[in-house]
Design a protein around this motif. Sequence first.
Motif, PDB file in Angstrom:
ATOM      1  N   ALA A 128       0.981  -1.263   0.055  1.00 37.07           N
ATOM      2  CA  ALA A 128       0.022   0.100  -0.164  1.00 37.07           C
ATOM      3  C   ALA A 128       0.677   1.365   0.179  1.00 37.07           C
ATOM      4  CB  ALA A 128      -0.796  -0.015   1.082  1.00 37.07           C
ATOM      5  N   ALA A 129       2.142   1.217   0.648  1.00 36.90           N
ATOM      6  CA  ALA A 129       2.986   2.496   0.975  1.00 36.90           C
ATOM      7  C   ALA A 129       3.540   2.572  -0.393  1.00 36.90           C
ATOM      8  CB  ALA A 129       4.014   2.346   1.891  1.00 36.90           C
ATOM      9  N   ALA A 130       3.896   1.376  -1.182  1.00 38.71           N
ATOM     10  CA  ALA A 130       4.661   1.427  -2.401  1.00 38.71           C
ATOM     11  C   ALA A 130       3.693   2.136  -3.472  1.00 38.71           C
ATOM     12  CB  ALA A 130       4.991   0.118  -2.756  1.00 38.71           C
ATOM     13  N   TYR A 131       2.169   2.138  -3.385  1.00 38.54           N
ATOM     14  CA  TYR A 131       1.327   2.459  -4.254  1.00 38.54           C
ATOM     15  C   TYR A 131       1.154   4.006  -3.871  1.00 38.54           C
ATOM     16  CZ  TYR A 131      -3.219   3.593  -6.589  1.00 38.54           C
ATOM     17  OH  TYR A 131      -4.186   4.017  -7.088  1.00 38.54           O
ATOM     18  N   ASP A 132       1.110   4.447  -2.656  1.00 43.62           N
ATOM     19  CA  ASP A 132       0.930   5.943  -2.336  1.00 43.62           C
ATOM     20  C   ASP A 132       1.433   6.056  -0.761  1.00 43.62           C
ATOM     21  OD1 ASP A 132       0.381   8.572  -1.786  1.00 43.62           O
ATOM     22  OD2 ASP A 132      -1.542   8.429  -2.826  1.00 43.62           O
ATOM     23  N   HIS A 133       2.894   6.569  -0.683  1.00 41.50           N
ATOM     24  CA  HIS A 133       3.302   6.566   0.727  1.00 41.50           C
ATOM     25  C   HIS A 133       2.918   7.785   1.477  1.00 41.50           C
ATOM     26  CE1 HIS A 133       6.197   9.336  -1.532  1.00 41.50           C
ATOM     27  NE2 HIS A 133       6.082   9.921  -0.502  1.00 41.50           N
ATOM     28  N   ILE A 134       2.376   8.759   0.569  1.00 39.54           N
ATOM     29  CA  ILE A 134       1.726   9.916   1.544  1.00 39.54           C
ATOM     30  C   ILE A 134       0.523   9.351   2.197  1.00 39.54           C
ATOM     31  CG2 ILE A 134       0.749  12.114   1.306  1.00 39.54           C
ATOM     32  CD1 ILE A 134       3.641  12.075   0.474  1.00 39.54           C
ATOM     33  N   VAL A 135      -0.198   8.584   1.530  1.00 33.44           N
ATOM     34  CA  VAL A 135      -1.524   8.271   2.242  1.00 33.44           C
ATOM     35  C   VAL A 135      -1.399   6.938   3.269  1.00 33.44           C
ATOM     36  CG1 VAL A 135      -3.858   7.372   1.532  1.00 33.44           C
ATOM     37  CG2 VAL A 135      -2.767   9.127   0.343  1.00 33.44           C
ATOM     38  N   TRP A 136      -0.632   6.036   2.649  1.00 35.22           N
ATOM     39  CA  TRP A 136      -0.590   4.693   3.303  1.00 35.22           C
ATOM     40  C   TRP A 136       0.518   4.280   4.144  1.00 35.22           C
ATOM     41  CZ3 TRP A 136      -5.108   2.552   3.064  1.00 35.22           C
ATOM     42  CH2 TRP A 136      -5.961   2.836   2.060  1.00 35.22           C
ATOM     43  N   SER A 137       1.389   5.421   4.306  1.00 30.68           N
ATOM     44  CA  SER A 137       2.526   5.002   5.070  1.00 30.68           C
ATOM     45  C   SER A 137       2.282   4.584   6.691  1.00 30.68           C
ATOM     46  CB  SER A 137       3.569   5.989   5.015  1.00 30.68           C
ATOM     47  OG  SER A 137       2.975   7.375   5.551  1.00 30.68           O
ATOM     48  N   ASN A 138       1.283   5.402   7.044  1.00 29.27           N
ATOM     49  CA  ASN A 138       0.781   5.017   8.630  1.00 29.27           C
ATOM     50  C   ASN A 138       0.204   3.786   8.494  1.00 29.27           C
ATOM     51  OD1 ASN A 138       1.546   7.359   9.376  1.00 29.27           O
ATOM     52  ND2 ASN A 138      -0.157   8.632   9.111  1.00 29.27           N
ATOM     53  N   VAL A 139      -0.350   3.253   7.507  1.00 29.87           N
ATOM     54  CA  VAL A 139      -0.989   1.737   7.664  1.00 29.87           C
ATOM     55  C   VAL A 139       0.216   0.915   7.543  1.00 29.87           C
ATOM     56  CG1 VAL A 139      -2.532   0.363   6.208  1.00 29.87           C
ATOM     57  CG2 VAL A 139      -3.213   2.566   6.539  1.00 29.87           C
ATOM     58  N   MET A 140       1.130   0.980   6.820  1.00 30.91           N
ATOM     59  CA  MET A 140       2.218   0.377   6.736  1.00 30.91           C
ATOM     60  C   MET A 140       2.910   0.284   7.973  1.00 30.91           C
ATOM     61  SD  MET A 140       5.820   0.419   4.827  1.00 30.91           S
ATOM     62  CE  MET A 140       6.346   2.051   5.595  1.00 30.91           C
ATOM     63  N   SER A 141       2.997   1.077   8.703  1.00 34.25           N
ATOM     64  CA  SER A 141       3.722   1.291  10.159  1.00 34.25           C
ATOM     65  C   SER A 141       2.524   0.620  11.217  1.00 34.25           C
ATOM     66  CB  SER A 141       3.980   2.538  10.603  1.00 34.25           C
ATOM     67  OG  SER A 141       4.704   3.268   9.808  1.00 34.25           O
ATOM     68  N   ALA A 142       1.582   0.802  11.070  1.00 34.90           N
ATOM     69  CA  ALA A 142       0.656  -0.112  11.811  1.00 34.90           C
ATOM     70  C   ALA A 142       0.719  -1.299  11.848  1.00 34.90           C
ATOM     71  CB  ALA A 142      -0.923   0.558  11.570  1.00 34.90           C
ATOM     72  N   GLY A 143       0.991  -2.095  10.325  1.00 38.61           N
ATOM     73  CA  GLY A 143       0.753  -3.431  10.129  1.00 38.61           C
ATOM     74  C   GLY A 143       1.947  -4.066  10.803  1.00 38.61           C
ATOM     75  N   PHE A 144       3.298  -3.249  10.913  1.00 39.03           N
ATOM     76  CA  PHE A 144       4.570  -3.710  11.579  1.00 39.03           C
ATOM     77  C   PHE A 144       4.245  -3.854  13.028  1.00 39.03           C
ATOM     78  CE2 PHE A 144       6.812  -2.895   7.458  1.00 39.03           C
ATOM     79  CZ  PHE A 144       7.442  -3.811   7.403  1.00 39.03           C
ATOM     80  N   ALA A 145       3.636  -2.600  13.640  1.00 35.83           N
ATOM     81  CA  ALA A 145       3.368  -2.700  15.041  1.00 35.83           C
ATOM     82  C   ALA A 145       2.414  -3.690  15.459  1.00 35.83           C
ATOM     83  CB  ALA A 145       2.701  -1.463  15.447  1.00 35.83           C
ATOM     84  N   VAL A 146       1.315  -4.111  14.914  1.00 35.73           N
ATOM     85  CA  VAL A 146       0.471  -5.072  15.353  1.00 35.73           C
ATOM     86  C   VAL A 146       1.086  -6.407  15.246  1.00 35.73           C
ATOM     87  CG1 VAL A 146      -1.619  -6.295  14.592  1.00 35.73           C
ATOM     88  CG2 VAL A 146      -1.549  -3.838  14.428  1.00 35.73           C
ATOM     89  N   ALA A 147       1.847  -6.642  14.091  1.00 30.83           N
ATOM     90  CA  ALA A 147       2.827  -7.791  13.844  1.00 30.83           C
ATOM     91  C   ALA A 147       3.786  -8.104  15.206  1.00 30.83           C
ATOM     92  CB  ALA A 147       3.320  -8.067  12.569  1.00 30.83           C
ATOM     93  N   TRP A 148       4.463  -7.137  15.337  1.00 29.21           N
ATOM     94  CA  TRP A 148       5.487  -7.170  16.295  1.00 29.21           C
ATOM     95  C   TRP A 148       4.997  -7.474  17.678  1.00 29.21           C
ATOM     96  CZ3 TRP A 148      10.066  -3.398  14.647  1.00 29.21           C
ATOM     97  CH2 TRP A 148      10.403  -3.820  13.147  1.00 29.21           C
ATOM     98  N   VAL A 149       4.086  -6.728  17.965  1.00 28.90           N
ATOM     99  CA  VAL A 149       3.412  -6.831  19.133  1.00 28.90           C
ATOM    100  C   VAL A 149       2.967  -8.029  19.353  1.00 28.90           C
ATOM    101  CG1 VAL A 149       1.522  -5.882  20.699  1.00 28.90           C
ATOM    102  CG2 VAL A 149       2.798  -4.379  19.554  1.00 28.90           C
ATOM    103  N   ALA A 150       2.207  -8.571  18.482  1.00 29.63           N
ATOM    104  CA  ALA A 150       1.581  -9.941  18.247  1.00 29.63           C
ATOM    105  C   ALA A 150       2.631 -11.077  18.895  1.00 29.63           C
ATOM    106  CB  ALA A 150       0.771 -10.335  17.247  1.00 29.63           C
ATOM    107  N   LEU A 151       3.764 -10.827  18.129  1.00 28.18           N
ATOM    108  CA  LEU A 151       4.909 -11.722  18.237  1.00 28.18           C
ATOM    109  C   LEU A 151       5.499 -11.856  19.746  1.00 28.18           C
ATOM    110  CD1 LEU A 151       7.282 -11.597  15.203  1.00 28.18           C
ATOM    111  CD2 LEU A 151       6.449 -13.608  16.142  1.00 28.18           C
ATOM    112  N   LEU A 152       5.335 -10.372  20.308  1.00 31.64           N
ATOM    113  CA  LEU A 152       5.951 -10.205  21.682  1.00 31.64           C
ATOM    114  C   LEU A 152       4.914 -10.627  22.750  1.00 31.64           C
ATOM    115  CD1 LEU A 152       7.547  -8.870  23.735  1.00 31.64           C
ATOM    116  CD2 LEU A 152       6.437  -6.747  23.314  1.00 31.64           C
ATOM    117  N   VAL A 153       3.624 -10.623  22.551  1.00 32.39           N
ATOM    118  CA  VAL A 153       2.635 -11.316  23.427  1.00 32.39           C
ATOM    119  C   VAL A 153       2.722 -12.876  23.414  1.00 32.39           C
ATOM    120  CG1 VAL A 153       0.236 -11.228  23.922  1.00 32.39           C
ATOM    121  CG2 VAL A 153       1.114  -9.243  23.086  1.00 32.39           C
ATOM    122  N   MET A 154       2.788 -13.209  22.460  1.00 32.91           N
ATOM    123  CA  MET A 154       3.051 -14.915  22.020  1.00 32.91           C
ATOM    124  C   MET A 154       4.088 -15.247  22.643  1.00 32.91           C
ATOM    125  SD  MET A 154       1.466 -17.652  21.068  1.00 32.91           S
ATOM    126  CE  MET A 154       0.316 -17.026  20.078  1.00 32.91           C
TER     127      MET A 154
END
Length: 231
Positions: free
Chosen positions: A192-218
């Motif tokens: 999504a960020a590659a398509y439009d980093h202005i609009v979707w970079s926050n979504v990209m950051s959120a995706g990594f945050a959710v994945a990493w927190v899930a790893l941490l919790v597990m």
Amino acid sequence: MSGRVWAIATVVTGIITLGISVAFALLPEVTAAGDCFARGAVVQFEFARNIADLVSIFGEPESVCRPLVITAMDAVNRLDTLAFIPAYTLFGICAALFLANGVWARPLVIIAIGASLLAAAGDYLETTTLLAITHTLDAPGGLLHYSQLGAWSKFALLAAHAVFCAGICYTSERPRYILGAVLLLPPFGVAAAAYDHIVWSNVMSAGFAVAWVALLVMAAVSAARAKGVEA
């Protein structure tokens, strides 16, 4: 090393990574910049393509905000270089080994570890270049090409690391299907960020945050369960 040891290592490195990510916003230089330092400015700087992008981030040459934003951005990137990159790289390595129960001699584990290390290399290329760009904002020359190369390779490799970790989740003796699904979020965010980093970079950051927190919790849950079994 046992799976529990790697679970604990994942928790420790994950907490350190999370703590540093919070510390970015608390840096004195960032707080001093106030509203001049817009939310998401760091990622937008990583993806900056031209002088117009730099002006939108740092302000016009004669603006009051420019020196404040330069100081804040340099402080963030110095902390990134000294602490955040090593922390999340170790977290990525520990997470892969935790998911594999400490068995490193598996293709997916080796590839995941390699992706994490290469992502760090890309991040160092990006961050050192960004520190150079702030000294030549009005004439960055070819530096923006290197910062973009570092940034996109970093995010692509971190997304690949998440995919390989998802693969470990699905192919283990005791599959972790839900965690595997969550770990598939980062590639969609990067796309999504590659398509439009202005609009979707926050979504990209959120995706990594959710994945990493899930790893941490597990990892934390697994370490606690393993301790209970030993007791």
